[in-house]
Design an enzyme around this catalytic site. Structure first.
Site, PDB file in Angstrom:
ATOM      1  N   SER A  63       0.767  -1.262   0.062  1.00  0.00           N
ATOM      2  CA  SER A  63       0.095  -0.042   0.085  1.00  0.00           C
ATOM      3  C   SER A  63       0.710   1.166   0.202  1.00  0.00           C
ATOM      4  O   SER A  63       2.017   1.567   0.483  1.00  0.00           O
ATOM      5  CB  SER A  63      -0.839  -0.106   1.220  1.00  0.00           C
ATOM      6  OG  SER A  63      -1.672  -1.244   1.341  1.00  0.00           O
TER       7      SER A  63
HETATM    8  N1  SAM Z   1      -0.229  -5.141   4.180  1.00  0.00           N
HETATM    9  C1  SAM Z   1       0.188  -5.358   2.905  1.00  0.00           C
HETATM   10  C2  SAM Z   1       1.784  -4.789   2.933  1.00  0.00           C
HETATM   11  O1  SAM Z   1       1.987  -4.152   4.187  1.00  0.00           O
HETATM   12  O2  SAM Z   1       2.451  -5.044   1.945  1.00  0.00           O
HETATM   13  C3  SAM Z   1      -0.461  -5.196   1.835  1.00  0.00           C
HETATM   14  C4  SAM Z   1      -1.632  -6.063   1.617  1.00  0.00           C
HETATM   15  S1  SAM Z   1      -2.136  -6.435   0.058  1.00  0.00           S
HETATM   16  C5  SAM Z   1      -2.993  -4.691  -0.438  1.00  0.00           C
HETATM   17  C6  SAM Z   1      -3.513  -7.267   0.384  1.00  0.00           C
HETATM   18  C7  SAM Z   1      -3.186  -8.791   0.694  1.00  0.00           C
HETATM   19  O3  SAM Z   1      -4.264  -9.300   1.210  1.00  0.00           O
HETATM   20  C8  SAM Z   1      -2.699  -9.832  -0.527  1.00  0.00           C
HETATM   21  O4  SAM Z   1      -1.356 -10.122  -0.269  1.00  0.00           O
HETATM   22  C9  SAM Z   1      -3.757 -10.754  -0.354  1.00  0.00           C
HETATM   23  O5  SAM Z   1      -3.137 -11.971  -0.858  1.00  0.00           O
HETATM   24  C10 SAM Z   1      -4.140 -10.892   0.924  1.00  0.00           C
HETATM   25  N2  SAM Z   1      -5.384 -11.549   1.225  1.00  0.00           N
HETATM   26  C11 SAM Z   1      -6.642 -11.378   0.484  1.00  0.00           C
HETATM   27  N3  SAM Z   1      -7.627 -12.232   0.945  1.00  0.00           N
HETATM   28  C12 SAM Z   1      -6.871 -12.671   2.090  1.00  0.00           C
HETATM   29  C13 SAM Z   1      -7.626 -13.594   3.030  1.00  0.00           C
HETATM   30  N4  SAM Z   1      -8.971 -14.038   3.032  1.00  0.00           N
HETATM   31  N5  SAM Z   1      -6.626 -14.056   4.213  1.00  0.00           N
HETATM   32  C14 SAM Z   1      -5.635 -13.555   4.065  1.00  0.00           C
HETATM   33  N6  SAM Z   1      -5.009 -12.690   3.164  1.00  0.00           N
HETATM   34  C15 SAM Z   1      -5.618 -12.313   2.269  1.00  0.00           C
END
Ligand code: SAM
Length: 219
Positions: A63
């Site tokens: 992000s």
């Molecule tokens: N917090 C992260 C960072 O600092 O880089 C950015 C997060 S990214 C915008 C969203 C993440 O959520 C992705 O890696 C995606 O695979 C994960 N995600 C989506 N659905 C999920 C779920 N049900 N459980 C865990 N992770 C999930």
């Protein structure tokens, strides 16, 4: 902790974060100290301190720094808190939470993404984050209840298991809305009452799981 590129971090904090109203000193300190460039792919390293999200592979993103700071400030981390993050991604947000002197459990659904995050966290010498591969919409009761829960993917509604795992007095921050655009929402738990406030529009990749979006369809 990798201390290089400190001048770029300082400029990032001053121009992108303090200038837009983030004031929590613990959050500003974390944003100044966590080496964001360690969490972005080599091919984007030069852009690590720019004012936008970056791709991290597998269709996912790290992000925008400002959004990380705002979400952390809304979560109001206190020293010694246990925080659950859903959506480890690069591991950067987890490292920022950990730098606020909290213990972090971070959940990621894509094994390859989690594997890279673990490497990134080790490279940044972050020790108080545990990464777990599972569907975070189901919660993670093993370490709960949590003082804070941060969802870093867009969800149609806040997954019920996560509301249940919030400690009394705990805060949950999440992007809630449709696939294209969401509202940043903060929920505070007081006993069995959940107080909700909205903080404006954001755009996140989808939270995919049992209590999130059910598939990876493009929006
Ligand atoms: N917090 C992260 C960072 O600092 O880089 C950015 C997060 S990214 C915008 C969203 C993440 O959520 C992705 O890696 C995606 O695979 C994960 N995600 C989506 N659905 C999920 C779920 N049900 N459980 C865990 N992770 C999930």
């Amino acid at each position: 902790m990798d201390t290089s590129r400190a001048a770029e971090r300082e400029e990032m904090v001053e121009r992108q974060i303090e200038a837009r109203g983030v004031t929590n000193s613990r959050v500003l300190h974390a944003m100044r100290t966590v080496p964001r460039h360690v969490f972005v792919p080599e091919s984007h390293s030069r852009e690590a301190y720019e004012d936008y999200p970056l791709p991290i592979g597998n269709g996912q993103t790290i992000s925008q720094p400002y959004i990380v700071a705002v979400m952390t400030e809304l979560l109001s981390p206190e020293i010694g808190d246990t925080i659950l993050e859903i959506g480890t991604g690069s591991g950067y947000q987890a490292a920022v939470l950990a730098a606020c002197n909290t213990t972090v459990i971070s959940i990621e659904r894509i094994p390859q993404v989690a594997e890279q995050a673990v490497k990134n966290l080790a490279a940044a010498d972050v020790t108080n984050v545990r990464v777990i591969v599972t569907d975070g919409t189901l919660g993670y009761s093993d370490e709960g209840p949590y003082n804070g829960i941060l969802i870093t993917a867009g969800t149609p509604e806040i997954p019920k298991p996560l509301l249940d795992e919030l400690a009394d007095g705990g805060r949950l921050v999440a992007p809630v809305g449709d696939r294209a655009i969401q509202d940043l929402v903060r929920v505070k738990r007081e006993g069995e009452t959940y107080h909700t406030q909205r903080y404006g529009a954001v755009r996140f990749v989808p939270l995919i799981g049992t209590y999130g979006w059910r598939n990876e369809e493009k929006w």
